[in-house]
Design a protein around this motif. Structure first.
Motif, mmCIF file in Angstrom:
data_model
loop_
_atom_site.group_PDB
_atom_site.id
_atom_site.type_symbol
_atom_site.label_atom_id
_atom_site.label_comp_id
_atom_site.label_asym_id
_atom_site.label_seq_id
_atom_site.Cartn_x
_atom_site.Cartn_y
_atom_site.Cartn_z
ATOM 1 N N LYS A 100 0.831 -1.204 0.000
ATOM 2 C CA LYS A 100 0.000 0.000 0.000
ATOM 3 C C LYS A 100 0.870 1.261 0.000
ATOM 4 C CE LYS A 100 -3.762 2.207 2.534
ATOM 5 N NZ LYS A 100 -4.631 2.134 3.722
ATOM 6 N N ALA A 101 1.984 1.230 0.714
ATOM 7 C CA ALA A 101 2.879 2.395 0.770
ATOM 8 C C ALA A 101 3.507 2.667 -0.585
ATOM 9 C CB ALA A 101 3.972 2.168 1.815
ATOM 10 N N LEU A 102 3.849 1.602 -1.328
ATOM 11 C CA LEU A 102 4.416 1.794 -2.653
ATOM 12 C C LEU A 102 3.419 2.473 -3.580
ATOM 13 C CD1 LEU A 102 6.335 -1.581 -3.126
ATOM 14 C CD2 LEU A 102 7.352 0.696 -2.901
ATOM 15 N N ARG A 114 4.608 8.918 -5.286
ATOM 16 C CA ARG A 114 4.572 9.469 -6.651
ATOM 17 C C ARG A 114 5.149 8.429 -7.606
ATOM 18 N NH1 ARG A 114 6.778 13.856 -3.799
ATOM 19 N NH2 ARG A 114 8.824 13.373 -4.685
ATOM 20 N N ASN A 115 4.281 7.814 -8.388
ATOM 21 C CA ASN A 115 4.680 6.762 -9.328
ATOM 22 C C ASN A 115 4.337 7.191 -10.753
ATOM 23 O OD1 ASN A 115 5.570 4.770 -7.383
ATOM 24 N ND2 ASN A 115 3.415 4.544 -6.827
ATOM 25 N N SER A 116 5.183 6.722 -11.651
ATOM 26 C CA SER A 116 4.920 7.006 -13.068
ATOM 27 C C SER A 116 3.765 6.124 -13.571
ATOM 28 C CB SER A 116 6.190 6.735 -13.878
ATOM 29 O OG SER A 116 6.529 5.359 -13.802
ATOM 30 N N SER A 117 3.283 6.489 -14.725
ATOM 31 C CA SER A 117 2.165 5.716 -15.309
ATOM 32 C C SER A 117 2.594 4.289 -15.611
ATOM 33 C CB SER A 117 1.664 6.401 -16.591
ATOM 34 O OG SER A 117 2.741 6.542 -17.529
ATOM 35 N N ALA A 118 3.860 4.110 -16.005
ATOM 36 C CA ALA A 118 4.346 2.756 -16.301
ATOM 37 C C ALA A 118 4.360 1.913 -15.040
ATOM 38 C CB ALA A 118 5.746 2.827 -16.906
ATOM 39 N N VAL A 119 4.765 2.518 -13.922
ATOM 40 C CA VAL A 119 4.789 1.783 -12.664
ATOM 41 C C VAL A 119 3.372 1.444 -12.222
ATOM 42 C CG1 VAL A 119 5.392 1.948 -10.215
ATOM 43 C CG2 VAL A 119 7.007 2.751 -11.943
ATOM 44 N N LYS A 122 2.058 -1.494 -14.126
ATOM 45 C CA LYS A 122 2.610 -2.762 -13.671
ATOM 46 C C LYS A 122 1.996 -3.165 -12.339
ATOM 47 C CE LYS A 122 6.997 -2.309 -16.102
ATOM 48 N NZ LYS A 122 6.769 -3.465 -16.970
ATOM 49 N N PHE A 123 1.679 -2.191 -11.485
ATOM 50 C CA PHE A 123 1.021 -2.510 -10.220
ATOM 51 C C PHE A 123 -0.404 -3.049 -10.468
ATOM 52 C CE2 PHE A 123 3.210 -1.980 -6.356
ATOM 53 C CZ PHE A 123 4.213 -1.063 -6.517
ATOM 54 N N SER A 124 -1.057 -2.558 -11.517
ATOM 55 C CA SER A 124 -2.416 -3.073 -11.815
ATOM 56 C C SER A 124 -2.338 -4.534 -12.269
ATOM 57 C CB SER A 124 -3.084 -2.203 -12.883
ATOM 58 O OG SER A 124 -2.354 -2.255 -14.105
ATOM 59 N N ASP A 125 -1.270 -4.886 -13.028
ATOM 60 C CA ASP A 125 -1.078 -6.280 -13.424
ATOM 61 C C ASP A 125 -0.763 -7.157 -12.214
ATOM 62 O OD1 ASP A 125 0.632 -5.368 -16.512
ATOM 63 O OD2 ASP A 125 -1.511 -5.599 -16.052
ATOM 64 N N LEU A 126 -0.109 -6.545 -11.190
ATOM 65 C CA LEU A 126 0.288 -7.291 -9.995
ATOM 66 C C LEU A 126 -0.880 -7.499 -9.042
ATOM 67 C CD1 LEU A 126 2.807 -8.431 -8.398
ATOM 68 C CD2 LEU A 126 2.959 -6.165 -7.323
ATOM 69 N N GLU A 127 -1.974 -6.772 -9.255
ATOM 70 C CA GLU A 127 -3.067 -6.774 -8.273
ATOM 71 C C GLU A 127 -3.686 -8.163 -8.123
ATOM 72 O OE1 GLU A 127 -3.565 -4.253 -6.411
ATOM 73 O OE2 GLU A 127 -5.246 -5.065 -5.334
ATOM 74 N N GLN A 128 -3.838 -8.923 -9.207
ATOM 75 C CA GLN A 128 -4.527 -10.225 -9.164
ATOM 76 C C GLN A 128 -3.763 -11.245 -8.315
ATOM 77 O OE1 GLN A 128 -3.699 -13.318 -10.873
ATOM 78 N NE2 GLN A 128 -5.545 -14.316 -10.030
ATOM 79 N N MET A 173 6.757 -8.431 -9.679
ATOM 80 C CA MET A 173 7.429 -7.519 -8.737
ATOM 81 C C MET A 173 8.822 -7.171 -9.237
ATOM 82 S SD MET A 173 6.381 -6.091 -6.000
ATOM 83 C CE MET A 173 7.232 -4.569 -5.626
ATOM 84 N N ASP A 174 9.478 -8.148 -9.926
ATOM 85 C CA ASP A 174 10.779 -7.875 -10.534
ATOM 86 C C ASP A 174 10.649 -6.801 -11.604
ATOM 87 O OD1 ASP A 174 12.155 -11.248 -10.331
ATOM 88 O OD2 ASP A 174 12.281 -9.528 -8.966
ATOM 89 N N ASP A 175 9.546 -6.889 -12.387
ATOM 90 C CA ASP A 175 9.327 -5.864 -13.424
ATOM 91 C C ASP A 175 9.195 -4.480 -12.799
ATOM 92 O OD1 ASP A 175 7.298 -8.044 -15.523
ATOM 93 O OD2 ASP A 175 9.473 -7.738 -15.413
ATOM 94 N N ILE A 176 8.480 -4.430 -11.680
ATOM 95 C CA ILE A 176 8.296 -3.120 -11.010
ATOM 96 C C ILE A 176 9.627 -2.591 -10.494
ATOM 97 C CG2 ILE A 176 7.254 -2.005 -9.004
ATOM 98 C CD1 ILE A 176 4.851 -3.870 -9.377
ATOM 99 N N VAL A 177 10.442 -3.465 -9.865
ATOM 100 C CA VAL A 177 11.750 -3.034 -9.368
ATOM 101 C C VAL A 177 12.627 -2.550 -10.507
ATOM 102 C CG1 VAL A 177 13.882 -3.803 -8.251
ATOM 103 C CG2 VAL A 177 11.668 -4.508 -7.340
ATOM 104 N N ASN A 178 12.603 -3.290 -11.619
ATOM 105 C CA ASN A 178 13.399 -2.886 -12.777
ATOM 106 C C ASN A 178 12.922 -1.542 -13.323
ATOM 107 O OD1 ASN A 178 14.976 -5.193 -12.626
ATOM 108 N ND2 ASN A 178 13.624 -6.383 -13.957
ATOM 109 N N GLN A 179 11.594 -1.343 -13.300
ATOM 110 C CA GLN A 179 11.054 -0.055 -13.780
ATOM 111 C C GLN A 179 11.521 1.101 -12.889
ATOM 112 O OE1 GLN A 179 9.436 0.461 -16.600
ATOM 113 N NE2 GLN A 179 9.307 2.667 -16.185
ATOM 114 N N TYR A 180 11.509 0.855 -11.562
ATOM 115 C CA TYR A 180 12.015 1.883 -10.652
ATOM 116 C C TYR A 180 13.479 2.179 -10.930
ATOM 117 C CZ TYR A 180 7.993 1.982 -7.443
ATOM 118 O OH TYR A 180 6.777 2.176 -6.886
ATOM 119 N N ASP A 181 14.278 1.154 -11.141
ATOM 120 C CA ASP A 181 15.700 1.334 -11.407
ATOM 121 C C ASP A 181 15.920 2.084 -12.708
ATOM 122 O OD1 ASP A 181 18.427 -0.336 -12.590
ATOM 123 O OD2 ASP A 181 18.513 0.612 -10.626
ATOM 124 N N PHE A 182 15.110 1.749 -13.713
ATOM 125 C CA PHE A 182 15.227 2.431 -15.008
ATOM 126 C C PHE A 182 14.926 3.920 -14.865
ATOM 127 C CE2 PHE A 182 15.058 3.074 -19.472
ATOM 128 C CZ PHE A 182 13.973 3.880 -19.730
#
Length: 603
Positions: A100-102, A114-119, A122-128, A173-182
């Motif tokens: 929830k904090a993320l 504050r998250n980008s639209s891409a992040v 990816k969080f919406s895909d992670l919701e399920q 979750m790896d995709d999200i971490v990679n997106q943050y790093d990018f």
């Protein structure tokens, strides 16, 4: 510089100053902007690092949660189930809070949300998978809360859901971490672009300042320095010229001073030959010695004195010092018989080779000389008076010594001698045949011997005590006070307040003893005192002896006349003794408080 060039330089300087202020303002603005950008980036970088750490921790927490569910399902021991259930509950809570904090941000975790639209995508895909794992874990905890002993088969469906969705959650979750790093790397690249742009801007600004500000300023400064150097050289030349003028001025002043001194001294002046013949004599000189131009044939020495020996002495001075000059005092005499003292200067002047004349310059110092002679007379009289007083003191010392010797002789002859004679006759009259009478006579002889001993003590008491040479001043004064107290019946007490026990020079100790003895005797004989206190104290360099008595005292401002030897000799002897050992004596006395004598002696 003229007025136009001065105005031009002033306007140029003002223009350069404005440009310089603009350049400095530009540099300051670039620094402020760069600082603002860097600070914002550092803040974002700090947020990004926290986000990446929390996102990476979500992967670990999901694996931990799956492991705890698996262990919980495979165990049937109630105590282990309860412990694993509590652990699972805390892990699930931390996992959900971090998720929830993320998404929404959390101040306690320093997450802005504050998250980008891409992040967000990816969080919406992670919701399920997140929802399935979360619900399955909560359901499993709820079943165990209601029945800790539930069978393994009833827990397997929840475990299967968690295990089935774990891999999918980890991948997303790896995709999200990679997106943050990018996105973080993109921000770093943007900061590098900004840094490069600011660096180029600063270099261009510095280059512009160099060509349009610093270089013209340096040129103008060099021109000013050249002008200052020219001005300095002119100032140095002016200073040299001023020094030359000052030296000439000082030379003139010295010449004027010499001339002024010569004028002052020409109040009594004359020009004479080395033989003493007068060439010229001043009016003051003429009036003082009643000399006139008609007095031809008189020599200079004849004018100054009527005494032949004095004239010969003056002629000798003229001949002996006609080349080198002379200065000194001369005793002169006017025709009226008045005696004068002159301070005379003989200044030689060479006219031709081996031909000299003397300029005589003199001043009347009669009053000064008379005062000097009076001082010498007074000094001589004071010295003679001092010698006479010393003779009186010496005669008194000899007289006292004779009296002391006569006293000792009389005491020995009248007292001790008679008692010894009686002792001799009594010893000869002892009859050993009559034991009783012999014993009685022996007892009488013991009393007589004691009286003889007492008489010897009384006769020799004022002589130098053996304690003084053997043990020092304190034991000697202690013995003195004890003996005098016994002999006189007065209370005489000694206090050594600082426990002084050092030995001093033999003459110093003798004089301290005699002064103290004289002070105590005076208090006994003349002051009618009943109590005498002697106090001894010392410091590093001073020994102090104070003699106090409660007697009738006397007026210290009216001392008795010692010039003729009438009275007061005891105090005079005390002062002579204290001066002999470089000490000081202080005296205070009054009828109300008695007398105090203080001795301060260097040690």
């Amino acid at each position: 510089m003229n007025g136009n060039s001065s105005s031009l330089d002033s306007s140029t300087f003002n223009r350069l100053r404005r440009l310089y202020i603009i350049a400095l303002s530009a540099i300051a603005f670039s620094i402020i902007v760069s600082q603002f950008i860097i600070r914002n980036f550092l803040k974002d970088q700090q947020d990004d690092s926290t986000v990446i750490n929390v996102a990476g921790r979500q992967r670990m927490l999901s694996q931990k949660l799956s492991k705890e569910v698996l262990l919980l399902t495979n165990t049937s021991i109630v105590s282990e189930r309860k412990a694993l259930k509590d652990t699972l509950k805390s892990t699930l809570q931390l996992w959900q809070t971090s998720h929830k904090a993320l998404l929404e941000g959390d101040a306690s975790l320093n997450l802005s949300g504050r998250n980008s639209s891409a992040v967000l995508l990816k969080f919406s895909d992670l919701e399920q998978p997140y929802t399935v794992i979360s619900e399955a874990a909560k359901s499993l905890i709820g079943v165990l809360d209601s029945n800790p002993e539930v069978s393994k088969e009833k827990l397997l469906p929840y475990m299967n859901k968690v295990i089935a969705n774990e891999q999918q959650f980890l991948i997303k979750m790896d995709d999200i971490v990679n997106q943050y790093d990018f996105e973080t790397n993109q921000k770093v690249k943007l900061l590098q672009h900004w840094e490069l742009a600011l660096t180029v801007f600063t270099l261009i600004l510095l280059l512009a300042e160099f060509f349009f500000i610093f270089k013209p300023t340096a040129r103008m400064v060099m021109q000013i320095i050249n002008k200052l150097m020219v001005s300095e050289q002119k100032a140095i030349n002016t200073a040299h010229e001023a020094d030359r003028l000052r030296e000439e001025n000082e030379k003139s002043v010295k010449e004027l001073r010499v001339l002024s001194q010569a004028m002052d001294k020409t109040l009594l002046f004359a020009r004479v030959t080395s033989e003493g013949h007068i060439l010229h004599i001043g009016s003051k000189f003429s009036r003082l010695f009643n000399f006139s131009n008609s007095s031809n044939g008189q020599t200079f020495s004849e004018i100054l004195s009527q005494d032949k020996k004095q004239q010969e002495y003056l002629e000798h001075l003229l001949k002996a010092y006609h080349k080198s000059g002379w200065q000194g005092e001369i005793k002169a005499e006017t025709k009226a018989g008045n005696m004068l003292w002159l301070e005379m200067y003989m200044v030689p002047v060479q006219l031709k080779q081996e031909q000299f004349e003397l300029i005589i310059i003199a001043s009347d110092i009669t009053d000064k000389k008379q005062a000097q002679l009076e001082v010498e007379t007074l000094t001589r009289e004071s010295y003679e008076e001092r010698m006479n007083q010393q003779k009186i003191i010496s005669s008194k010392i000899i007289e006292n010594q004779e009296k002391e010797q006569n006293r000792i002789a009389k005491d020995i002859h009248d007292g001790i001698g008679q008692m010894l004679t009686g002792l001799k006759y009594n010893l000869e009259s002892i009859n050993l045949d009559n034991i009783e009478k012999a014993s009685k006579k022996v007892e009488d002889l013991k009393g007589l011997a004691a009286s003889i001993i007492q008489g010897v003590r009384a006769a020799t008491f004022n002589l130098t005590p053996p304690e003084l040479s053997d043990y020092g001043i304190v034991p000697a004064l202690t013995k003195l006070t004890q003996e005098l107290s016994k002999l006189t019946g007065k209370k005489i007490v000694l206090h050594n307040t600082s426990n002084f026990n050092k030995r001093l020079d033999n003459l110093v100790e003798i004089n301290i003893y005699r002064i103290t003895q004289e002070a105590i005797n005076n208090a006994i004989k003349y002051a009618d005192s009943t109590y005498i206190l002697i106090t001894i104290s010392h410091s590093e360099h001073i020994l102090s002896v104070v003699i106090d008595d409660d007697g009738k005292g006397f007026d210290v401002n009216q001392p008795k006349n010692v010039r003729t030897g009438d009275g007061g000799m005891g105090m005079t002897f005390m002062k002579e003794r204290i001066n002999y050992i470089n000490g000081r004596l202080f005296l205070s006395s009054s009828p109300e408080t008695g007398t105090r004598i203080t001795l301060n002696i260097p040690i």
